[in-house]
Write an enzyme that holds these catalytic residues in place. Structure first.
Site, PDB file in Angstrom:
ATOM      1  N   GLU A  52      34.870  38.190  41.752  1.00 56.26           N
ATOM      2  CA  GLU A  52      35.304  37.915  40.388  1.00 56.26           C
ATOM      3  C   GLU A  52      34.933  36.513  39.922  1.00 56.26           C
ATOM      4  O   GLU A  52      35.452  36.021  38.918  1.00 56.26           O
ATOM      5  CB  GLU A  52      36.807  38.165  40.262  1.00 56.26           C
ATOM      6  N   ASP A  54      47.746  37.103  42.184  1.00 50.44           N
ATOM      7  CA  ASP A  54      47.739  38.529  42.507  1.00 50.44           C
ATOM      8  C   ASP A  54      47.843  38.613  44.019  1.00 50.44           C
ATOM      9  O   ASP A  54      46.877  38.370  44.736  1.00 50.44           O
ATOM     10  CB  ASP A  54      46.463  39.201  42.006  1.00 50.44           C
ATOM     11  N   LYS A 100      44.562  48.778  33.415  1.00 50.91           N
ATOM     12  CA  LYS A 100      43.157  48.966  33.786  1.00 50.91           C
ATOM     13  C   LYS A 100      42.710  50.328  33.268  1.00 50.91           C
ATOM     14  O   LYS A 100      43.239  51.356  33.689  1.00 50.91           O
ATOM     15  CB  LYS A 100      42.992  48.892  35.304  1.00 50.91           C
TER      16      LYS A 100
END
Length: 426
Positions: free
Chosen positions: A204, A241, A336
């Protein structure tokens, strides 16, 4: 109204070099929309199923079957339908699939068509997607949650937790928030270099150094924020997260980097201690997706002062979210699009969260593409937060650049909620 006259899908690549589905929807009035579906690395057990080919080609990850479904029976079923009737189209896609988790046609096939249809309808209407979905009222830009240190399933390092994020809620605008994040990102790189730590990046776009503990990542962020000239807990907050389902086994949380094994109560204590020592405002997937009692304990302990985000536990599914609301689990949901598989179901999950004072965060996946649909969805729904990775890799930056253009397009009507986006915290 605009009738669908052709649907074309193809196999393209995502940011990890794995195949994914791209679909184009063509309308009788010249409207056309295109969408590419992302793919996750750490996935919830109850997510909608993406269809992969298996076999040797692309290591089994090919999506020719999904593409064939789009170009075959999905196209046959939708020809002549009106693109503006999004809910009707999405319901038809789900009925055609005939399974609860979209396993027959594949959620990747279904979502590509669902999103491409919305893009086509917006194009036909002469509107940007965020206006087509969100209407003509006032809209707000999301607070970005920038994943600048990657670990867990998103990086080849020894950090257990998956994401350590910058949350510039003290900014006055989205563009200022982005600037703050970029400056801290470069400050963090300098801090890592000064300590002889790696500045390679993960899936990411965040840095992926080897660290002695998960807390060490938070220390690095604090140092980088200060060196960039900002104040932690005033200008920029921190988020994590935890992705705890990735290291939960046999009823215990295994922190390999720290050589510790904790039960649910001990792991809640562990997270609470981090929240006491650092300006954390958001913790995602703090407990395993099946550890509902652990989630209830965590929410009772920290839910009044921290955003507790359910990702793997809720998987953008209104049925599961409703159960979570009834049982007092979490106070936020990660959204998502490919977890549930259609735009209509995605919007329904966001709306349910809002009605019950849960915050909603529109999120990318670790396997992304140049598609920027989620940026428009974040603005259209006014959800107030977006997770789309770090400040490097074009697959991440493309979403930030799209939000900059939307902010410019909105002009004086653009609102940035800042800290007010965490409205359900004390």
């Amino acid at each position: 109204m605009s009738a669908i006259v052709r649907i074309q899908a193809r196999e393209v690549l995502d940011s990890r070099g794995n195949p994914t589905v791209e679909a184009e929807v063509y309308l009788d009035n010249g409207g056309m929309g295109r969408a590419i579906v992302p793919s996750g690395a750490s996935t919830g057990e109850r997510e909608a199923v993406e269809l992969r080919d298996g076999g040797q080609r692309y290591g089994g990850k090919g999506v020719r079957k999904a593409v064939e479904h789009v170009n075959g029976e999905i196209q046959d079923a939708l020809l002549g339908m009106e693109a503006e009737e999004q809910e009707h189209i999405d319901a038809a896609l789900c009925a055609l699939d005939g399974t609860e988790n979209k396993a027959r046609l594949g959620a990747n096939a279904i979502l590509s068509v669902s999103l491409a249809t919305a893009h086509a309808a917006a194009h036909a209407a002469g509107q940007p997607l965020y206006r087509y979905i969100g209407g003509l009222g006032p809209l707000q830009l999301p607070v970005p949650m920038m994943n600048v240190i990657n670990g867990g399933a998103h990086a080849d390092n020894d950090v257990d937790m998956q994401e350590f994020m910058l949350i510039p809620a003290g900014a006055e605008s989205f563009s200022e928030a982005l600037q703050m994040g970029v400056e801290v990102f470069h400050s963090l790189k300098a801090v890592l270099q000064s300590r002889g730590l790696a500045t390679t990046v993960g899936d990411e776009g965040g840095f992926a150094p080897n660290l002695p503990s998960n807390e060490a990542a938070l220390e690095l962020l604090m140092d980088a924020i200060n060196k960039a000239g900002y104040q932690p807990g005033k200008d920029i907050w921190l988020g994590m997260d935890v992705a705890s389902s990735e290291f939960y086994r046999d009823g215990r949380y295994h922190l390999a980097s720290e050589r510790r094994e904790l039960d649910s109560a001990q792991f809640v204590d562990y997270l609470a201690a981090l929240a006491d020592r650092y300006p954390l405002i958001s913790i995602e997937d703090g407990m395993d997706q099946n550890d509902w009692e652990g989630w209830i304990t965590l929410t009772d302990r920290l839910g009044d002062r921290l955003q507790l985000v359910g990702d793997d536990i809720f998987v953008t599914n209104t049925t599961i979210l409703r159960e979570g609301i009834e049982r007092g689990v979490a106070n936020s949901i990660l959204i998502k699009l490919n977890q549930i598989g259609t735009l209509s179901e995605t919007l329904a999950a966001i709306e349910m969260a809002k009605v019950h004072s849960y915050t909603a965060i529109v999120s990318h996946r670790s396997g992304e593409t140049e598609d920027t649909t989620l940026a428009d969805v974040a603005v259209a729904t006014g959800c107030g937060q977006i997770k789309t990775g770090s400040l490097s890799r074009t697959d991440r930056v493309a979403k930030y650049n799209r939000l900059l253009r939307i902010e410019e397009d909105l002009g004086d009507a653009a609102r940035y909620p800042g800290l007010a986006t965490f409205y359900n915290l004390d």
